[in-house]
Design a protein around this motif. Structure first.
Motif, PDB file in Angstrom:
ATOM      1  N   THR A  64       0.841  -1.064  -0.348  1.00 56.13           N
ATOM      2  CA  THR A  64       0.099   0.188   0.245  1.00 56.13           C
ATOM      3  C   THR A  64       0.775   1.424  -0.170  1.00 56.13           C
ATOM      4  O   THR A  64       1.064   2.235   0.848  1.00 56.13           O
ATOM      5  CB  THR A  64      -1.137  -0.050   0.585  1.00 56.13           C
ATOM      6  OG1 THR A  64      -1.608  -1.129   1.265  1.00 56.13           O
ATOM      7  CG2 THR A  64      -1.981   1.256   1.079  1.00 56.13           C
ATOM      8  N   LEU A  65       2.105   1.482  -1.370  1.00 52.72           N
ATOM      9  CA  LEU A  65       2.781   2.500  -0.855  1.00 52.72           C
ATOM     10  C   LEU A  65       2.512   3.823  -1.000  1.00 52.72           C
ATOM     11  O   LEU A  65       1.013   3.800  -2.513  1.00 52.72           O
ATOM     12  CB  LEU A  65       4.039   2.341  -2.393  1.00 52.72           C
ATOM     13  CG  LEU A  65       4.726   0.818  -1.281  1.00 52.72           C
ATOM     14  CD1 LEU A  65       5.820   0.180  -2.577  1.00 52.72           C
ATOM     15  CD2 LEU A  65       4.910   0.916   0.094  1.00 52.72           C
ATOM     16  N   THR A  66       2.832   5.181  -0.955  1.00 56.78           N
ATOM     17  CA  THR A  66       2.404   6.036  -1.532  1.00 56.78           C
ATOM     18  C   THR A  66       3.582   6.848  -1.684  1.00 56.78           C
ATOM     19  O   THR A  66       4.645   7.060  -0.624  1.00 56.78           O
ATOM     20  CB  THR A  66       1.123   6.606  -0.708  1.00 56.78           C
ATOM     21  OG1 THR A  66       1.743   6.974   0.723  1.00 56.78           O
ATOM     22  CG2 THR A  66      -0.322   6.241  -1.263  1.00 56.78           C
ATOM     23  N   PRO A  67       3.328   8.122  -2.411  1.00 57.71           N
ATOM     24  CA  PRO A  67       4.529   9.112  -2.468  1.00 57.71           C
ATOM     25  C   PRO A  67       5.081   9.303  -0.904  1.00 57.71           C
ATOM     26  O   PRO A  67       3.694  10.629  -0.475  1.00 57.71           O
ATOM     27  CB  PRO A  67       4.630  10.005  -3.178  1.00 57.71           C
ATOM     28  CG  PRO A  67       3.838   9.648  -4.366  1.00 57.71           C
ATOM     29  CD  PRO A  67       2.799   8.228  -3.646  1.00 57.71           C
ATOM     30  N   LYS A  68       6.252   9.718  -0.545  1.00 55.68           N
ATOM     31  CA  LYS A  68       6.410  10.040   0.879  1.00 55.68           C
ATOM     32  C   LYS A  68       5.642  11.608   0.547  1.00 55.68           C
ATOM     33  O   LYS A  68       5.697  12.858  -0.124  1.00 55.68           O
ATOM     34  CB  LYS A  68       7.376  10.280   1.734  1.00 55.68           C
ATOM     35  CG  LYS A  68       7.635  10.984   3.100  1.00 55.68           C
ATOM     36  CD  LYS A  68       8.956  10.576   3.233  1.00 55.68           C
ATOM     37  CE  LYS A  68       9.112  11.065   5.251  1.00 55.68           C
ATOM     38  NZ  LYS A  68      10.750  10.239   5.116  1.00 55.68           N
ATOM     39  N   GLY A  69       4.605  12.423   1.589  1.00 52.13           N
ATOM     40  CA  GLY A  69       4.014  13.380   2.040  1.00 52.13           C
ATOM     41  C   GLY A  69       2.785  13.906   0.909  1.00 52.13           C
ATOM     42  O   GLY A  69       1.745  14.521   1.014  1.00 52.13           O
ATOM     43  N   GLU A  70       2.273  12.457   0.797  1.00 51.03           N
ATOM     44  CA  GLU A  70       1.338  12.499  -0.412  1.00 51.03           C
ATOM     45  C   GLU A  70       0.040  11.531   0.780  1.00 51.03           C
ATOM     46  O   GLU A  70      -0.967  11.336   0.658  1.00 51.03           O
ATOM     47  CB  GLU A  70       0.948  11.714  -0.978  1.00 51.03           C
ATOM     48  CG  GLU A  70       1.877  13.007  -1.976  1.00 51.03           C
ATOM     49  CD  GLU A  70       2.665  12.515  -3.276  1.00 51.03           C
ATOM     50  OE1 GLU A  70       0.995  12.146  -4.877  1.00 51.03           O
ATOM     51  OE2 GLU A  70       2.561  13.900  -4.605  1.00 51.03           O
ATOM     52  N   HIS A  71       0.909  10.259   1.221  1.00 50.79           N
ATOM     53  CA  HIS A  71      -0.360   9.468   1.992  1.00 50.79           C
ATOM     54  C   HIS A  71      -0.867  10.078   2.933  1.00 50.79           C
ATOM     55  O   HIS A  71      -0.964  10.914   3.713  1.00 50.79           O
ATOM     56  CB  HIS A  71       0.298   8.744   2.690  1.00 50.79           C
ATOM     57  CG  HIS A  71       1.111   9.249   4.117  1.00 50.79           C
ATOM     58  ND1 HIS A  71       2.423   9.968   4.106  1.00 50.79           N
ATOM     59  CD2 HIS A  71       0.655   8.906   5.658  1.00 50.79           C
ATOM     60  CE1 HIS A  71       3.556  10.112   5.407  1.00 50.79           C
ATOM     61  NE2 HIS A  71       1.825   9.042   6.267  1.00 50.79           N
ATOM     62  N   SER A  72      -2.342   9.629   2.891  1.00 47.08           N
ATOM     63  CA  SER A  72      -3.494   9.948   3.924  1.00 47.08           C
ATOM     64  C   SER A  72      -3.995   9.156   5.223  1.00 47.08           C
ATOM     65  O   SER A  72      -3.372   7.964   5.232  1.00 47.08           O
ATOM     66  CB  SER A  72      -4.367   9.768   3.725  1.00 47.08           C
ATOM     67  OG  SER A  72      -5.650   8.475   2.871  1.00 47.08           O
ATOM     68  N   GLU A  73      -4.720   9.873   6.852  1.00 52.03           N
ATOM     69  CA  GLU A  73      -4.740   8.485   7.279  1.00 52.03           C
ATOM     70  C   GLU A  73      -5.591   7.926   7.498  1.00 52.03           C
ATOM     71  O   GLU A  73      -6.730   8.040   7.182  1.00 52.03           O
ATOM     72  CB  GLU A  73      -4.542   9.735   8.718  1.00 52.03           C
ATOM     73  CG  GLU A  73      -4.604   8.783   9.931  1.00 52.03           C
ATOM     74  CD  GLU A  73      -4.404   9.961  11.150  1.00 52.03           C
ATOM     75  OE1 GLU A  73      -5.453   9.401  12.376  1.00 52.03           O
ATOM     76  OE2 GLU A  73      -3.779  11.181  10.897  1.00 52.03           O
ATOM     77  N   MET A  74      -5.504   6.399   7.736  1.00 48.91           N
ATOM     78  CA  MET A  74      -6.507   6.120   7.977  1.00 48.91           C
ATOM     79  C   MET A  74      -6.776   6.017   9.346  1.00 48.91           C
ATOM     80  O   MET A  74      -5.608   4.718  10.455  1.00 48.91           O
ATOM     81  CB  MET A  74      -5.666   4.428   7.741  1.00 48.91           C
ATOM     82  CG  MET A  74      -7.000   2.761   7.828  1.00 48.91           C
ATOM     83  SD  MET A  74      -6.788   1.282   7.053  1.00 48.91           S
ATOM     84  CE  MET A  74      -6.543   1.818   5.258  1.00 48.91           C
ATOM     85  N   PRO A  75      -8.124   6.198   9.792  1.00 49.40           N
ATOM     86  CA  PRO A  75      -8.809   6.061  11.509  1.00 49.40           C
ATOM     87  C   PRO A  75      -8.778   4.750  11.666  1.00 49.40           C
ATOM     88  O   PRO A  75      -9.460   4.199  10.940  1.00 49.40           O
ATOM     89  CB  PRO A  75      -9.682   7.208  10.715  1.00 49.40           C
ATOM     90  CG  PRO A  75     -10.404   6.986   9.932  1.00 49.40           C
ATOM     91  CD  PRO A  75      -9.404   7.079   9.572  1.00 49.40           C
ATOM     92  N   LEU A  76      -8.667   4.393  12.758  1.00 45.08           N
ATOM     93  CA  LEU A  76      -8.593   2.575  13.275  1.00 45.08           C
ATOM     94  C   LEU A  76      -9.569   3.228  14.647  1.00 45.08           C
ATOM     95  O   LEU A  76      -9.467   4.096  15.072  1.00 45.08           O
ATOM     96  CB  LEU A  76      -7.355   2.710  14.015  1.00 45.08           C
ATOM     97  CG  LEU A  76      -6.017   1.906  12.583  1.00 45.08           C
ATOM     98  CD1 LEU A  76      -5.427   1.352  13.667  1.00 45.08           C
ATOM     99  CD2 LEU A  76      -6.716   0.934  12.255  1.00 45.08           C
ATOM    100  N   PRO A  77     -10.557   1.551  14.873  1.00 45.23           N
ATOM    101  CA  PRO A  77     -11.432   2.077  16.099  1.00 45.23           C
ATOM    102  C   PRO A  77     -10.207   2.179  17.250  1.00 45.23           C
ATOM    103  O   PRO A  77      -9.639   2.002  17.232  1.00 45.23           O
ATOM    104  CB  PRO A  77     -11.533   1.054  16.236  1.00 45.23           C
ATOM    105  CG  PRO A  77     -11.797   0.249  14.670  1.00 45.23           C
ATOM    106  CD  PRO A  77     -10.370   0.615  14.135  1.00 45.23           C
ATOM    107  N   VAL A  78     -11.314   2.619  18.396  1.00 47.43           N
ATOM    108  CA  VAL A  78      -9.436   2.849  19.856  1.00 47.43           C
ATOM    109  C   VAL A  78      -9.700   2.154  20.346  1.00 47.43           C
ATOM    110  O   VAL A  78      -8.596   2.142  19.971  1.00 47.43           O
ATOM    111  CB  VAL A  78     -11.130   3.647  20.378  1.00 47.43           C
ATOM    112  CG1 VAL A  78     -10.234   3.910  21.852  1.00 47.43           C
ATOM    113  CG2 VAL A  78     -12.140   4.942  20.043  1.00 47.43           C
TER     114      VAL A  78
END
Length: 385
Positions: A363-377
């Motif tokens: 699940t690679l993305t260019p550094k600086g362009e990745h988005s956060e994937m929220p996780l359950p608490v």
């Protein structure tokens, strides 16, 4: 708008790893040399300044040949061959350890030299690239000769190049006149230069397809070109048989892909002896950490972060398992990768001896362009140990 018919070059460095080593050990030029030993194969410098080299006859283990010089190839020793078999064929060959950091350095040098001519380059690995020369002014042979000279000036190494109407023929052609070859291949040359070759010389025809074609009495590209399409469809299906027929005629419309995002970056190692999870724990831990660090280095060098970290384990009976874990954010940090890989490792029953271990970032993305994937608490801290 292109300047005319496609002119696609394939550049392949000659016996790349071995050639890099010969820059370091020029006294080995002209000798059979095999690359793929461990640290114990590091040459010993004697008091008089001379070197003592390990010999293939003394090797014991289950490693494979990484590459070999052309002198060793003349004795039957090729890449991916088991080292013990290679020792039977060339017992007096010099054995050297691999040095991937050095190979990557020279890889960067030769690609930078080519980029002084054009950016229309498709990177195919550490030692080979495709180059689209279609829009470059001048004769194909002159352009290729200048590129080869630039590569040699930058690295001290030779390469082989073929310029052809497409990638398939360029790839085949770069092997025809090795080492230090410069080949021009046209469609008119296919019957004379390509059809006599074994079908395995066509990139995309692997060992299994080669065996199945041999069972049909098809051993050469020419025999494949003359084969009945219906026969091929019966044994290979409609899609692959159509590709086989086109490839045998030298047709290929694939473009040179200048930019592409890799799907994953991985590192793995096969042990020279089967490792025990408990008895060899210290060695395994060091190797595992090293693999994570190398994956992190590769990510940083290529400018990506990985959000899915995975491991690969192959046991002594060749059974292979994989485990993956998705992080809340992409990372190129070796400590985070090690933590995630360890969490994956906890989900594997290590009851058998280990033959291979690997670490992967996906699940690679260019550094600086990745988005956060929220996780359950309850999953915010999945790597605490």
């Amino acid at each position: 708008m292109t300047a005319g018919p496609r002119r696609i070059a394939h550049l392949d460095m000659d016996a790349f790893y071995a050639s890099v080593e010969l820059l370091r050990y020029p006294d080995l030029r002209g000798q059979p040399v095999v690359i793929g030993g461990g640290r114990q194969a590091t040459p010993e410098t004697l008091a008089d300044g001379s070197r003592r080299y390990a010999r293939l006859r003394d090797y014991a283990g289950r490693g494979v040949v990484t590459t070999s010089t052309y002198e060793a190839r003349a004795l039957g020793v090729f890449s991916a061959m088991g080292m013990m078999k290679a020792a039977q064929l060339a017992p007096d060959a010099v054995l050297l350890p691999t040095d991937f950091e050095s190979y990557r350095h020279y890889s960067r040098l030769f690609k930078a030299a080519v980029r002084t001519f054009t950016d229309a380059i498709e990177d195919r690995g550490i030692d080979e690239i495709y180059i689209d020369l279609t829009d470059m002014p001048g004769e194909a042979r002159d352009i290729a000769a200048r590129i080869k000279e630039a590569v040699h000036a930058a690295t001290g190494l030779t390469c082989s190049m073929c310029v052809a109407p497409n990638k398939l023929l360029a790839k085949i052609g770069s092997e025809l006149d090795k080492p230090d070859g410069l080949t021009i291949l046209t469609h008119d040359d296919v019957p004379r230069r390509v059809w006599p070759l074994a079908v395995r010389k066509v990139n995309g025809i692997g060992p299994k397809a080669t065996e199945r074609l041999a069972a049909l009495g098809i051993a050469t590209v020419g025999e494949l070109a003359a084969a009945d399409l219906g026969l091929l469809q019966d044994h290979f299906g409609r899609s692959y048989s159509a590709w086989l027929a086109e490839a045998a005629q030298g047709f290929d419309e694939r473009p040179v892909v200048v930019e592409s995002t890799p799907k994953s970056i991985s590192r793995e190692t096969t042990f020279e002896r089967d490792m025990h999870a408990r008895h060899d724990r210290a060695a395994l831990s060091s190797i595992f950490t090293g693999l994570c660090s190398r994956v992190a280095d590769d990510l940083k060098r290529k400018g990506y972060v990985g959000q899915t970290i995975g491991i690969k384990i192959r046991f002594a009976d060749f059974h292979t398992v994989t485990r993956d874990l998705t992080l809340p954010n992409g990372t190129d940090d070796p400590v985070e990768i090690r933590r995630a890989a360890t969490e994956c490792l906890k989900r594997v029953k290590l009851e058998q001896r280990l033959r291979l271990i690997g670490v992967r970032a996906g699940t690679l993305t260019p550094k600086g362009e990745h988005s956060e994937m929220p996780l359950p608490v309850q999953q915010q801290f999945p790597f605490e140990t």
